[in-house]
Design an enzyme around this catalytic site. Structure first.
Site, PDB file in Angstrom:
ATOM      1  N   HIS A 229      -2.041  10.732  -5.386  1.00 28.22           N
ATOM      2  CA  HIS A 229      -1.735   9.419  -4.813  1.00 28.22           C
ATOM      3  C   HIS A 229      -0.419   9.493  -4.022  1.00 28.22           C
ATOM      4  CE1 HIS A 229      -1.625   4.910  -4.874  1.00 28.22           C
ATOM      5  NE2 HIS A 229      -0.332   5.171  -4.693  1.00 28.22           N
ATOM      6  N   GLU A 230       0.624   9.998  -4.680  1.00 23.84           N
ATOM      7  CA  GLU A 230       1.935  10.051  -4.016  1.00 23.84           C
ATOM      8  C   GLU A 230       1.904  11.025  -2.840  1.00 23.84           C
ATOM      9  OE1 GLU A 230       3.741   7.692  -4.731  1.00 23.84           O
ATOM     10  OE2 GLU A 230       2.930   7.163  -6.678  1.00 23.84           O
TER      11      GLU A 230
ATOM     12  N   HIS B  16       0.924   9.322   0.201  1.00 27.22           N
ATOM     13  CA  HIS B  16       2.061   8.631   0.831  1.00 27.22           C
ATOM     14  C   HIS B  16       2.924   9.632   1.607  1.00 27.22           C
ATOM     15  CE1 HIS B  16       1.485   4.673  -0.840  1.00 27.22           C
ATOM     16  NE2 HIS B  16       1.623   5.056  -2.083  1.00 27.22           N
TER      17      HIS B  16
ATOM     18  N   GLU C 279      -1.342   1.053   1.026  1.00 28.78           N
ATOM     19  CA  GLU C 279      -1.888   1.894  -0.054  1.00 28.78           C
ATOM     20  C   GLU C 279      -3.201   2.572   0.336  1.00 28.78           C
ATOM     21  OE1 GLU C 279      -0.498   2.850  -2.794  1.00 28.78           O
ATOM     22  OE2 GLU C 279       1.296   1.617  -2.637  1.00 28.78           O
TER      23      GLU C 279
ATOM     24  N   TYR D 145      -3.036  -2.834  -3.436  1.00 28.05           N
ATOM     25  CA  TYR D 145      -3.829  -1.759  -4.057  1.00 28.05           C
ATOM     26  C   TYR D 145      -5.323  -2.031  -3.902  1.00 28.05           C
ATOM     27  CZ  TYR D 145       0.358   0.246  -6.070  1.00 28.05           C
ATOM     28  OH  TYR D 145       1.585   0.824  -6.223  1.00 28.05           O
TER      29      TYR D 145
HETATM   30 ZN   LIG Z   1       1.033   4.024  -3.763  1.00 24.80          ZN
END
Ligand SMILES: [Zn+2]
Length: 240
Positions: free
Chosen positions: A28-29, A32, A57, A169
């Site tokens: 997930h990170e 980003h 997101e 989200y």
């Molecule tokens: Zn996030």
């Protein structure tokens, strides 16, 4: 760009071993990080993850979902004493199947938190967050929360920079699942699709409207069917 994580440390002769939840968090990170690092937006204030809340997101959740792709699970796995020992097929199948455990509750809770987050910032005067959370929880989940619990106070997003933005989200998940459907069709490692995703989704930052970026990559407006299918729900108006 860096990821500052809170992973389990090494224990004696055993190195730091990630749980699958850790892996999901890392993916997930890293989504980003890709959004940050690959940006080509001309102005820093419009670059990387400085996008609208509806979109922010999306790259992270697209990459997070890729952690369930069998070829990726195979590629990243390896016994710490023998890296050539990969996850066996049945374990990969079980990891993929585990995605559905509590999927309805997890997403309903995200919905509850989103509604509550916005309510907290729009209701005039003081808000009793526990009462508000319990009321939404009971109404939307159909069961009361554990008596005496104060779950609302454990959600740091409310005051951690996501103030009234937690809905992102769920909102972005729809976009992420639409993008993922393209990767599933073409193959996660398809270079042409990867480059198109990079150009349309990761590079522009906020220099273009998020919806224009999505239409550019998908070739159409994103729809809700990908979310219904992810949650194993029948879209409204369709027969099972
Ligand atoms: Zn996030």
């Amino acid at each position: 760009s860096i990821i500052v994580g809170n992973m389990r440390g090494p224990d004696g002769d055993t190195p730091s071993l990630l749980s699958f939840d850790d892996v999901l968090g890392l993916f997930h990170e890293f989504g980003h990080i890709l959004h940050h690092s690959l940006t080509r937006a001309h102005y820093a204030s419009l670059s990387g993850t400085n996008t609208e809340w509806d979109f922010v997101e999306m790259p992270s959740q697209t990459f997070e979902e890729m952690a369930y792709e069998p070829s990726i699970l195979e590629a990243i796995s390896g016994h710490y004493l023998d890296r050539t020992k990969k996850f066996p097929e049945n374990l990969i199948n079980n990891i993929i199947a585990s995605k559905d455990v509590d999927i309805g509750i997890i997403h309903t809770k995200r919905y509850i938190i989103s509604v509550m987050d916005i309510a907290s910032y729009t209701i005039p005067g003081p808000v009793n967050v526990t009462d508000l959370y319990n009321q939404n929880y009971t109404e939307m989940l159909g069961i009361p929360p554990i008596s005496g619990s104060h779950e609302a106070t454990t959600i740091d997003h409310f005051m951690g920079g996501y103030d009234a933005g937690y809905y992102s989200y769920l909102w972005s998940k729809v976009y992420a699942l639409n993008a993922l459907a393209v990767f599933e069709q073409k193959g996660t490692s398809d270079a042409t699709t990867g480059n198109r995703y990079r150009q349309w989704i990761l590079e522009p930052g906020n220099s273009k409207d998020g919806m224009d970026l999505l239409i550019g990559f998908l070739g159409k407006e994103p729809g809700l069917n990908a979310l219904y299918s992810y949650l194993h729900l029948t879209p409204p108006g369709k027969k099972r």
